[in-house]
Design a protein around this motif. Structure first.
Motif, PDB file in Angstrom:
ATOM      1  N   LEU A   1       0.812  -1.210   0.000  1.00 42.67           N
ATOM      2  CA  LEU A   1       0.000   0.000   0.000  1.00 42.67           C
ATOM      3  C   LEU A   1       0.853   1.271   0.000  1.00 42.67           C
ATOM      4  O   LEU A   1       1.833   1.377   0.754  1.00 42.67           O
ATOM      5  N   HIS A   2       0.443   2.218  -0.837  1.00 39.45           N
ATOM      6  CA  HIS A   2       0.958   3.584  -0.846  1.00 39.45           C
ATOM      7  C   HIS A   2       2.484   3.646  -0.720  1.00 39.45           C
ATOM      8  O   HIS A   2       3.187   3.138  -1.585  1.00 39.45           O
ATOM      9  N   SER A   3       2.991   4.242   0.399  1.00 32.38           N
ATOM     10  CA  SER A   3       4.441   4.443   0.534  1.00 32.38           C
ATOM     11  C   SER A   3       5.194   3.136   0.766  1.00 32.38           C
ATOM     12  O   SER A   3       6.433   3.143   0.853  1.00 32.38           O
TER      13      SER A   3
ATOM     14  N   GLU B   1      -5.685  13.951  -1.587  1.00 32.96           N
ATOM     15  CA  GLU B   1      -4.648  12.919  -1.474  1.00 32.96           C
ATOM     16  C   GLU B   1      -3.287  13.523  -1.828  1.00 32.96           C
ATOM     17  O   GLU B   1      -3.203  14.605  -2.400  1.00 32.96           O
ATOM     18  N   GLU B   2      -2.248  12.787  -1.471  1.00 29.70           N
ATOM     19  CA  GLU B   2      -0.907  13.085  -1.945  1.00 29.70           C
ATOM     20  C   GLU B   2      -0.842  12.693  -3.416  1.00 29.70           C
ATOM     21  O   GLU B   2      -1.488  11.729  -3.827  1.00 29.70           O
ATOM     22  N   MET B   3      -0.063  13.445  -4.206  1.00 21.70           N
ATOM     23  CA  MET B   3       0.133  13.076  -5.608  1.00 21.70           C
ATOM     24  C   MET B   3       1.319  12.126  -5.713  1.00 21.70           C
ATOM     25  O   MET B   3       2.373  12.361  -5.100  1.00 21.70           O
ATOM     26  N   TYR B   4       1.133  11.035  -6.465  1.00 22.31           N
ATOM     27  CA  TYR B   4       2.248  10.203  -6.926  1.00 22.31           C
ATOM     28  C   TYR B   4       2.206  10.283  -8.448  1.00 22.31           C
ATOM     29  O   TYR B   4       1.134  10.108  -9.043  1.00 22.31           O
ATOM     30  N   GLY B   5       3.370  10.531  -9.070  1.00 22.57           N
ATOM     31  CA  GLY B   5       3.382  10.656 -10.526  1.00 22.57           C
ATOM     32  C   GLY B   5       4.391   9.740 -11.189  1.00 22.57           C
ATOM     33  O   GLY B   5       5.332   9.258 -10.561  1.00 22.57           O
TER      34      GLY B   5
ATOM     35  N   GLY C   1      -3.534   6.234   0.010  1.00 24.82           N
ATOM     36  CA  GLY C   1      -3.339   5.925   1.419  1.00 24.82           C
ATOM     37  C   GLY C   1      -2.300   6.752   2.146  1.00 24.82           C
ATOM     38  O   GLY C   1      -1.636   6.265   3.053  1.00 24.82           O
ATOM     39  N   HIS C   2      -2.199   8.060   1.767  1.00 24.48           N
ATOM     40  CA  HIS C   2      -1.284   8.930   2.536  1.00 24.48           C
ATOM     41  C   HIS C   2      -1.861   9.146   3.931  1.00 24.48           C
ATOM     42  O   HIS C   2      -3.054   9.366   4.101  1.00 24.48           O
ATOM     43  N   GLU C   3      -0.976   9.129   4.920  1.00 27.20           N
ATOM     44  CA  GLU C   3      -1.406   9.056   6.324  1.00 27.20           C
ATOM     45  C   GLU C   3      -2.204  10.254   6.826  1.00 27.20           C
ATOM     46  O   GLU C   3      -2.972  10.107   7.778  1.00 27.20           O
ATOM     47  N   THR C   4      -2.047  11.437   6.211  1.00 29.19           N
ATOM     48  CA  THR C   4      -2.755  12.607   6.741  1.00 29.19           C
ATOM     49  C   THR C   4      -4.124  12.811   6.094  1.00 29.19           C
ATOM     50  O   THR C   4      -4.762  13.850   6.295  1.00 29.19           O
TER      51      THR C   4
HETATM   52 ZN    ZN Z   1       2.348   9.447   1.513  1.00 29.24          ZN
END
Ligand code: ZN
Length: 251
Positions: free
Chosen positions: A99-101, A152-156, A198-201
């Protein structure tokens, strides 16, 4: 037979950041396990990195059908012996949902064999998650071509993964970036699903469709059989067919 799920959480942000603790009073791992347990076919138990052996003892992994993994600041602190143990179980057939990070976790990088790097930005952006393969088991029950996560946080891209076996989801962010946010692999007998949100904040793991995807993914990743590891020698006497060994000239 129920599917036994172990939900691994590093449990660091939840203890150190009051905002995260407010969103996830029982931890992200607790929230994910509770969501999975709403499915009567699943038995989910949460473990955390601060437990002995990170909660991933031989016995726990032996009875785990599917392991979910959320890690971030603690990625580099995971004991290599535990990584080896999880890696072995995946090859034997245990499912793994990263998941996520967790893209930066030792276990994911080990299984991928690449850096798994990406670009990122935290700016409260809207994420639109597109379903690339509506026929895939992990995409069932969404009922639309895409779903939205408000912040959400961006992942690119570029995302430094090997070409996936299947791309189930593709995300678009307000800033214009796109990302392969739901991808599958097989390593040995084990099935692997990486899922980006799934960024924690942000309260992403409370999102009903995210919970649906995780539940679907656990069903999809359940073991189909167990692959025996190690190269077993089969002497002539134990060969399946009887045969005469030809005279071999001495070397
Ligand atoms: Zn994150």
């Amino acid at each position: 037979m129920p599917i036994n799920v172990t939900v691994f959480g590093e449990n660091i942000h939840e203890r150190e950041n009051p905002l995260v603790a407010e969103i996830y009073p029982i931890g992200m791992h607790g929230c994910i396990a509770a969501a999975l347990n709403r499915d009567s076919e699943l038995r989910a138990n949460a473990v955390t990195q601060d437990q002995p052996e990170h909660g991933l003892t031989e016995q726990v992994l032996e009875r785990t059908d599917v392991l979910t993994w959320w890690g971030h600041v603690g990625n580099g602190l995971v004991d290599d012996r535990i990584v080896e143990r999880v890696h072995k179980r995946v090859l034997e057939g245990m499912g793994l949902i990263v998941l996520h990070s967790g893209h930066g976790s030792k276990i994911f990088k080990r299984l991928m064999g690449t850096g798994c790097d990406l670009t990122w930005r935290i700016a409260d952006e809207r994420e639109r998650v597109w379903v690339c393969n509506p026929g895939h088991a992990i995409a069932q029950g969404i009922g639309a071509t895409n779903f939205t996560i408000d912040r959400e946080e961006m992942y690119g891209e570029p995302f430094g993964i090997p070409n996936p076996e299947e791309v189930v989801f593709l995300s678009w962010f307000q800033g214009g970036e796109v990302f392969r946010s739901g991808v599958t692999y097989r390593r040995g007998a084990g099935k692997i699903f990486y899922f980006r949100p799934g960024h924690e904040t942000y309260p992403t793991y409370h999102h009903p469709i995210v919970q649906r995807v995780l539940t679907n993914a656990v069903h999809w990743a359940r073991p189909e059989g167990r692959f025996p590891l190690g190269c077993a020698h089969v002497p002539v006497e134990q060969a399946t067919e009887r045969f005469v060994v030809d005279e071999v000239p001495a070397r």
